[in-house]
Design a protein around this motif. Sequence first.
Motif, PDB file in Angstrom:
ATOM      1  N   LEU A  62      29.108  52.805  28.413  1.00  0.00           N
ATOM      2  CA  LEU A  62      27.733  53.479  28.548  1.00  0.00           C
ATOM      3  C   LEU A  62      26.735  53.756  27.374  1.00  0.00           C
ATOM      4  N   PRO A  63      27.728  54.072  26.418  1.00  0.00           N
ATOM      5  CA  PRO A  63      26.601  54.141  25.061  1.00  0.00           C
ATOM      6  C   PRO A  63      26.156  52.810  24.637  1.00  0.00           C
ATOM      7  N   TYR A  64      26.846  51.798  24.951  1.00  0.00           N
ATOM      8  CA  TYR A  64      26.215  50.591  24.572  1.00  0.00           C
ATOM      9  C   TYR A  64      25.082  50.080  25.278  1.00  0.00           C
ATOM     10  N   VAL A  65      25.271  50.346  26.676  1.00  0.00           N
ATOM     11  CA  VAL A  65      24.381  50.275  27.651  1.00  0.00           C
ATOM     12  C   VAL A  65      23.004  50.787  27.406  1.00  0.00           C
ATOM     13  N   ALA A  66      23.056  52.125  27.004  1.00  0.00           N
ATOM     14  CA  ALA A  66      22.050  53.011  26.719  1.00  0.00           C
ATOM     15  C   ALA A  66      21.324  52.550  25.250  1.00  0.00           C
ATOM     16  N   TYR A  67      21.878  52.067  24.348  1.00  0.00           N
ATOM     17  CA  TYR A  67      21.606  51.529  23.319  1.00  0.00           C
ATOM     18  C   TYR A  67      20.896  50.452  23.552  1.00  0.00           C
ATOM     19  N   ARG A  68      21.250  49.492  24.416  1.00  0.00           N
ATOM     20  CA  ARG A  68      20.562  48.142  24.718  1.00  0.00           C
ATOM     21  C   ARG A  68      19.251  48.282  25.287  1.00  0.00           C
ATOM     22  N   ILE A  69      19.295  49.447  26.408  1.00  0.00           N
ATOM     23  CA  ILE A  69      18.172  49.631  27.202  1.00  0.00           C
ATOM     24  C   ILE A  69      16.837  50.405  26.260  1.00  0.00           C
ATOM     25  N   LEU A  70      17.446  51.144  25.374  1.00  0.00           N
ATOM     26  CA  LEU A  70      16.562  51.768  24.376  1.00  0.00           C
ATOM     27  C   LEU A  70      15.778  50.665  23.577  1.00  0.00           C
TER      28      LEU A  70
END
Length: 294
Positions: A62-70
């Motif tokens: 989830l942290p990586y997903v949030a980073y990529r979306i941002l």
Amino acid sequence: MPTNETVPAETLIELEASRSPPPQEFSKPANPDDPPWSLLQGFLVWAVSVALLLFLPLLLILPYVAYRILAHGSIEVLASDPNLIFLSILGVLPTHILTFVLVWVVVTNRGRRPFWPLLGWSWPNSLGPWKTIGAAVFLLALGWLITHFLGGAETQLDQIIKSSPQARILIALLAAGTGPLVEELVYRGVLYSAVQRALGVSWAVVIVSVLFAGVHIAQYYNNFGVIAVVAVLSVSLTLVRARTGRLLPAYVIHFVFNGIQALILILQPWLEKNQNLQNSAPGILIAFINRVLS
């Protein structure tokens, strides 16, 4: 007025003994077919292991997903992100570690009972290491025949393997390392022992085999040949556990079965780059075994 009476030595010994930790609760000989844990505990261990496998890798990415979306402002870019795929596979490792801890807690009752003897981690008189390895090689060859004649489409696992060299190597390490150990502890260890005592050998073989094959269907749902191979492996491992009364032979078969395929996964890119080796004896052997993966 306080007195200076001396406390008898016997009383002091009794008081000290009452403060000492209680002895281990399990004193009778360990019998894997008569486990001290209940049927409910067996199914709870299985259910928690599946839940961990489904949700823990998701939480870790989830942290990586949030980073990529941002960074990109779109979720579509994640569909083919090799880093995301690698991280999701890496999340299986803590899942296996937590599952092992859970099994240890249930089997030993937090250290009050022996672990390996209660699971049957020893060799039976009827089946030694070499026969066990031979059985694993036979099952692997049988798996090749099944996939050769039934065929099937590319699976989700095939796509993950092709996503990056790092994903290929990590899957190989998990398949040969923690995977067989944790799966055998859960299915043929805790779960089989509890079901066998409560419902009998026949029901234990059926239930454990179906549950083991069932959790793998998500990876191979579009390839009936591979599903058939997993089903044959599941029934074979459970029958070995039932026939021998021991878990160790089932684990060794599972380890060798997965280990050979893991070795092929690692060697396959190197072999493909060296065209001259494809017609050699090692190349032919690798190509033969690799058909199980297709």
